[in-house]
Design an enzyme around this catalytic site. Structure first.
Site, mmCIF file in Angstrom:
data_model
loop_
_atom_site.group_PDB
_atom_site.id
_atom_site.type_symbol
_atom_site.label_atom_id
_atom_site.label_comp_id
_atom_site.label_asym_id
_atom_site.label_seq_id
_atom_site.Cartn_x
_atom_site.Cartn_y
_atom_site.Cartn_z
ATOM 1 C CB SER A 24 -0.533 0.290 1.237
ATOM 2 O OG SER A 24 -1.699 -1.357 1.347
HETATM 3 N N1 SAM Z 1 -0.866 -5.069 4.202
HETATM 4 C C1 SAM Z 1 0.123 -5.627 3.162
HETATM 5 C C2 SAM Z 1 1.638 -5.216 2.800
HETATM 6 O O1 SAM Z 1 2.303 -4.357 4.265
HETATM 7 O O2 SAM Z 1 2.647 -5.187 1.588
HETATM 8 C C3 SAM Z 1 -0.541 -4.729 1.731
HETATM 9 C C4 SAM Z 1 -1.523 -6.025 0.926
HETATM 10 S S1 SAM Z 1 -2.383 -6.260 -0.100
HETATM 11 C C5 SAM Z 1 -3.087 -4.350 -0.179
HETATM 12 C C6 SAM Z 1 -3.787 -7.018 0.168
HETATM 13 C C7 SAM Z 1 -3.100 -8.350 0.516
HETATM 14 O O3 SAM Z 1 -4.161 -9.151 1.239
HETATM 15 C C8 SAM Z 1 -3.097 -9.441 -0.632
HETATM 16 O O4 SAM Z 1 -1.684 -9.971 -0.301
HETATM 17 C C9 SAM Z 1 -3.839 -10.077 -0.226
HETATM 18 O O5 SAM Z 1 -3.156 -11.598 -0.946
HETATM 19 C C10 SAM Z 1 -4.021 -10.525 1.060
HETATM 20 N N2 SAM Z 1 -5.298 -11.244 1.246
HETATM 21 C C11 SAM Z 1 -6.339 -11.080 0.384
HETATM 22 N N3 SAM Z 1 -7.833 -12.088 0.851
HETATM 23 C C12 SAM Z 1 -7.230 -12.212 1.856
HETATM 24 C C13 SAM Z 1 -7.843 -12.997 2.503
HETATM 25 N N4 SAM Z 1 -9.416 -13.867 3.083
HETATM 26 N N5 SAM Z 1 -6.906 -13.967 4.315
HETATM 27 C C14 SAM Z 1 -5.608 -13.217 3.810
HETATM 28 N N6 SAM Z 1 -4.842 -12.449 3.097
HETATM 29 C C15 SAM Z 1 -5.523 -11.810 2.111
#
Ligand code: SAM
Length: 219
Positions: free
Chosen positions: A66
């Site tokens: 992000s």
């Molecule tokens: N917090 C992260 C960082 O600092 O890089 C950014 C996250 S990215 C915007 C969103 C993440 O959420 C992705 O890696 C995606 O695979 C994960 N995600 C989506 N649905 C999810 C779920 N149900 N459980 C765990 N992770 C999930």
């Protein structure tokens, strides 16, 4: 310190002053954490020179790290103290978890994509974030065995507020998450009290989809 380290230190300081302090983030713990965590190590080598710019970056698997400001804003919204146990849904690059780990007692973070989960785990080891606990699963259901949590952050956009996450908050616990459709969401903060929950809208945002039982269906 190498020349590269000194350069990244300067860029990180500039990022905090121009993108974060200038936009009104005031929590000194959040500012200190953003000054400390080496964001360039959480992206691929090819993107390192862009790590301190004012936008999200790709991290593979069609996911993103992000924008620095949203990381700071969401962290501030959790009102963390040094004793707090925090759950993060969506480990991604691991950067947000590292920022949380600089402030809170322990961070539990869940990722549903195996490659990202493994990469973040290795990085936490290398950078000695011993207070981060990782899990590979569907985070929309939370992490019941480790709850309740003082704070929960979801870093992917959800169509609704997952009930499981509200249930896993302590009384006084805070939940911050993007809620909306797959193109745009509102950043919602929920505070749990003995009589129910209080909800506040912190403004518009745009995240990749939360995919899971209490999120979007895959595809
Ligand atoms: N917090 C992260 C960082 O600092 O890089 C950014 C996250 S990215 C915007 C969103 C993440 O959420 C992705 O890696 C995606 O695979 C994960 N995600 C989506 N649905 C999810 C779920 N149900 N459980 C765990 N992770 C999930």
């Amino acid at each position: 310190m190498s020349e590269d380290d000194a350069l990244y230190d300067r860029r990180r300081e500039e990022m905090v002053r121009r993108q974060i302090e200038a936009r009104g983030v005031r929590d000194s713990k959040v500012l200190a954490a953003m000054r400390k965590v080496p964001r360039h190590l959480f992206v691929s080598e090819a993107l390192r020179h862009k790590a301190y710019e004012d936008y999200p970056l790709p991290i593979g698997e069609q996911q993103t790290i992000s924008q620095p400001f949203i990381v700071a804003e969401m962290t501030q919204a959790l009102d963390l103290t040094a004793d707090d146990r925090v759950l993060e849904i969506g480990t991604g690059s691991g950067y947000q978890a590292a920022v949380l780990a600089e402030i809170a007692f322990r961070v539990y973070t869940i990722e549903r994509i195996h490659n990202l989960y493994m990469r973040a785990r290795r990085l936490f080891d290398e950078l000695r974030y011993h207070n981060i606990v990782t899990r590979y699963s569907d985070g929309s259901l939370g992490w019941k065995e480790e709850g309740p949590f003082d704070a929960i952050m979801v870093t992917a956009g959800s169509p609704l507020v997952p009930e499981a996450l509200v249930n896993q908050l302590t009384i006084g616990g805070r939940l911050v998450l993007p809620v909306g459709d797959q193109f745009a969401q509102e950043l919602i903060k929920i505070v749990k009290s003995p009589t129910g929950v209080r909800e506040q809208n912190l403004g518009g945002c745009r995240f990749v989809k939360l995919i899971g039982e209490q999120g979007w269906r895959e595809g």
